[in-house]
Motif scaffolding. Structure first.
Motif, PDB file in Angstrom:
ATOM      1  N   TRP A  12      -6.942  11.266  -0.053  1.00 23.36           N
ATOM      2  CA  TRP A  12      -5.611  11.843   0.044  1.00 23.36           C
ATOM      3  C   TRP A  12      -4.743  11.205  -1.014  1.00 23.36           C
ATOM      4  O   TRP A  12      -4.729   9.982  -1.149  1.00 23.36           O
ATOM      5  CB  TRP A  12      -4.970  11.560   1.414  1.00 23.36           C
ATOM      6  N   GLU A  13      -4.021  12.012  -1.757  1.00 21.72           N
ATOM      7  CA  GLU A  13      -3.015  11.484  -2.664  1.00 21.72           C
ATOM      8  C   GLU A  13      -1.809  11.097  -1.816  1.00 21.72           C
ATOM      9  O   GLU A  13      -1.290  11.921  -1.057  1.00 21.72           O
ATOM     10  CB  GLU A  13      -2.619  12.517  -3.719  1.00 21.72           C
ATOM     11  N   MET A  14      -1.378   9.854  -1.935  1.00 23.70           N
ATOM     12  CA  MET A  14      -0.292   9.341  -1.115  1.00 23.70           C
ATOM     13  C   MET A  14       0.972   9.233  -1.963  1.00 23.70           C
ATOM     14  O   MET A  14       0.974   8.535  -2.975  1.00 23.70           O
ATOM     15  CB  MET A  14      -0.652   7.957  -0.557  1.00 23.70           C
ATOM     16  N   GLN A  50       0.818  -1.208   0.000  1.00 23.27           N
ATOM     17  CA  GLN A  50       0.000   0.000   0.000  1.00 23.27           C
ATOM     18  C   GLN A  50       0.855   1.263   0.000  1.00 23.27           C
ATOM     19  O   GLN A  50       0.405   2.320  -0.422  1.00 23.27           O
ATOM     20  CB  GLN A  50      -0.918   0.015   1.226  1.00 23.27           C
ATOM     21  N   ALA A  51       2.076   1.155   0.471  1.00 22.37           N
ATOM     22  CA  ALA A  51       2.942   2.322   0.611  1.00 22.37           C
ATOM     23  C   ALA A  51       3.624   2.725  -0.697  1.00 22.37           C
ATOM     24  O   ALA A  51       4.506   3.569  -0.695  1.00 22.37           O
ATOM     25  CB  ALA A  51       3.984   2.059   1.694  1.00 22.37           C
ATOM     26  N   ASN A  52       3.210   2.143  -1.820  1.00 22.39           N
ATOM     27  CA  ASN A  52       3.803   2.475  -3.111  1.00 22.39           C
ATOM     28  C   ASN A  52       3.222   3.732  -3.726  1.00 22.39           C
ATOM     29  O   ASN A  52       3.575   4.105  -4.832  1.00 22.39           O
ATOM     30  CB  ASN A  52       3.645   1.309  -4.084  1.00 22.39           C
ATOM     31  N   GLY A  53       2.327   4.391  -3.050  1.00 20.49           N
ATOM     32  CA  GLY A  53       1.694   5.598  -3.572  1.00 20.49           C
ATOM     33  C   GLY A  53       0.320   5.279  -4.131  1.00 20.49           C
ATOM     34  O   GLY A  53      -0.042   4.122  -4.316  1.00 20.49           O
ATOM     35  N   GLY A  54      -0.453   6.306  -4.384  1.00 22.16           N
ATOM     36  CA  GLY A  54      -1.807   6.130  -4.907  1.00 22.16           C
ATOM     37  C   GLY A  54      -2.751   7.072  -4.188  1.00 22.16           C
ATOM     38  O   GLY A  54      -2.346   8.116  -3.681  1.00 22.16           O
ATOM     39  N   ILE A  61       8.348  14.799   9.086  1.00 22.01           N
ATOM     40  CA  ILE A  61       8.610  13.376   8.897  1.00 22.01           C
ATOM     41  C   ILE A  61       9.703  12.845   9.830  1.00 22.01           C
ATOM     42  O   ILE A  61       9.588  11.737  10.353  1.00 22.01           O
ATOM     43  CB  ILE A  61       8.923  13.043   7.421  1.00 22.01           C
ATOM     44  N   ASP A  62      10.730  13.620  10.086  1.00 22.57           N
ATOM     45  CA  ASP A  62      11.796  13.146  10.983  1.00 22.57           C
ATOM     46  C   ASP A  62      11.263  12.921  12.391  1.00 22.57           C
ATOM     47  O   ASP A  62      11.591  11.920  13.037  1.00 22.57           O
ATOM     48  CB  ASP A  62      12.964  14.128  10.999  1.00 22.57           C
ATOM     49  N   GLU A  63      10.419  13.823  12.876  1.00 19.95           N
ATOM     50  CA  GLU A  63       9.843  13.672  14.214  1.00 19.95           C
ATOM     51  C   GLU A  63       8.897  12.479  14.274  1.00 19.95           C
ATOM     52  O   GLU A  63       8.895  11.723  15.241  1.00 19.95           O
ATOM     53  CB  GLU A  63       9.099  14.949  14.623  1.00 19.95           C
ATOM     54  N   ILE A  64       8.114  12.277  13.236  1.00 22.86           N
ATOM     55  CA  ILE A  64       7.191  11.142  13.193  1.00 22.86           C
ATOM     56  C   ILE A  64       7.981   9.835  13.223  1.00 22.86           C
ATOM     57  O   ILE A  64       7.674   8.933  14.010  1.00 22.86           O
ATOM     58  CB  ILE A  64       6.304  11.200  11.938  1.00 22.86           C
ATOM     59  N   LYS A  65       8.995   9.710  12.391  1.00 16.58           N
ATOM     60  CA  LYS A  65       9.803   8.489  12.373  1.00 16.58           C
ATOM     61  C   LYS A  65      10.483   8.242  13.718  1.00 16.58           C
ATOM     62  O   LYS A  65      10.557   7.109  14.184  1.00 16.58           O
ATOM     63  CB  LYS A  65      10.858   8.574  11.259  1.00 16.58           C
ATOM     64  N   LYS A  66      10.967   9.300  14.340  1.00 17.58           N
ATOM     65  CA  LYS A  66      11.617   9.176  15.648  1.00 17.58           C
ATOM     66  C   LYS A  66      10.637   8.609  16.678  1.00 17.58           C
ATOM     67  O   LYS A  66      10.973   7.727  17.453  1.00 17.58           O
ATOM     68  CB  LYS A  66      12.127  10.545  16.085  1.00 17.58           C
ATOM     69  N   GLN A  67       9.398   9.101  16.680  1.00 15.27           N
ATOM     70  CA  GLN A  67       8.429   8.651  17.658  1.00 15.27           C
ATOM     71  C   GLN A  67       7.893   7.262  17.372  1.00 15.27           C
ATOM     72  O   GLN A  67       7.393   6.587  18.269  1.00 15.27           O
ATOM     73  CB  GLN A  67       7.293   9.664  17.746  1.00 15.27           C
ATOM     74  N   LEU A  68       8.006   6.801  16.131  1.00 11.97           N
ATOM     75  CA  LEU A  68       7.540   5.458  15.791  1.00 11.97           C
ATOM     76  C   LEU A  68       8.569   4.374  16.138  1.00 11.97           C
ATOM     77  O   LEU A  68       8.240   3.191  16.116  1.00 11.97           O
ATOM     78  CB  LEU A  68       7.203   5.384  14.303  1.00 11.97           C
ATOM     79  N   GLN A  69       9.784   4.742  16.459  1.00 13.81           N
ATOM     80  CA  GLN A  69      10.823   3.760  16.800  1.00 13.81           C
ATOM     81  C   GLN A  69      10.607   3.181  18.169  1.00 13.81           C
ATOM     82  O   GLN A  69      10.110   3.744  19.049  1.00 13.81           O
ATOM     83  CB  GLN A  69      12.199   4.394  16.715  1.00 13.81           C
ATOM     84  N   THR A 125       7.197  11.973   3.163  1.00 12.45           N
ATOM     85  CA  THR A 125       7.309  13.408   2.924  1.00 12.45           C
ATOM     86  C   THR A 125       6.713  14.189   4.082  1.00 12.45           C
ATOM     87  O   THR A 125       6.086  13.632   4.965  1.00 12.45           O
ATOM     88  CB  THR A 125       6.566  13.825   1.639  1.00 12.45           C
ATOM     89  N   GLY A 126       6.904  15.484   4.039  1.00 16.54           N
ATOM     90  CA  GLY A 126       6.280  16.377   5.010  1.00 16.54           C
ATOM     91  C   GLY A 126       7.289  17.027   5.922  1.00 16.54           C
ATOM     92  O   GLY A 126       8.387  16.503   6.146  1.00 16.54           O
ATOM     93  N   PRO A 127       6.916  18.190   6.448  1.00 19.21           N
ATOM     94  CA  PRO A 127       7.847  18.947   7.279  1.00 19.21           C
ATOM     95  C   PRO A 127       8.160  18.287   8.610  1.00 19.21           C
ATOM     96  O   PRO A 127       9.165  18.602   9.239  1.00 19.21           O
ATOM     97  CB  PRO A 127       7.137  20.287   7.482  1.00 19.21           C
TER      98      PRO A 127
END
Length: 64
Positions: free
Chosen positions: A45-47, A27-31, A56-64, A52-54
Motif C-alpha cells: 500500500w502506498e501510504m 513510519q507515518a511520514n509516508g512511503g 478519516i473523521d469517523e476513524i479518528k473519533k473512534q480512536l479517541q 486521508t480517506g472518506p
C-alpha cells in the motif's frame, strides 16, 4: 466499529477486505507499507504522509 460498515469487528475476528495498522511517528511520514501474509504473499500500500480517506473523521473519533 469499522469505518466501512455499521458493525463492530470483535477482537480475534476479521472483516473481509479491511486492514488497520499502528504506525510510529517515523513510519507515518509516508512511503510503502508491505505486509506479508501467512502464505508469504506480499501486499503493498502506498501510504500518504497525511491522514486521508472518506472515513478519516469517523476513524479518528473512534480512536479517541
Amino acid at each position: 466499529m469499522s469505518p466501512w460498515t455499521s458493525t463492530t469487528t470483535p477482537t480475534g475476528s476479521y472483516q473481509w477486505r479491511s486492514q488497520a495498522f499502528d504506525l510510529t511517528p517515523a513510519q507515518a511520514n509516508g512511503g510503502t507499507l508491505i505486509y506479508i501474509d501467512g502464505a508469504e504473499k506480499a501486499f503493498r500500500w502506498e501510504m500518504p504522509s497525511v491522514d486521508t480517506g472518506p472515513n478519516i473523521d469517523e476513524i479518528k473519533k473512534q480512536l479517541q
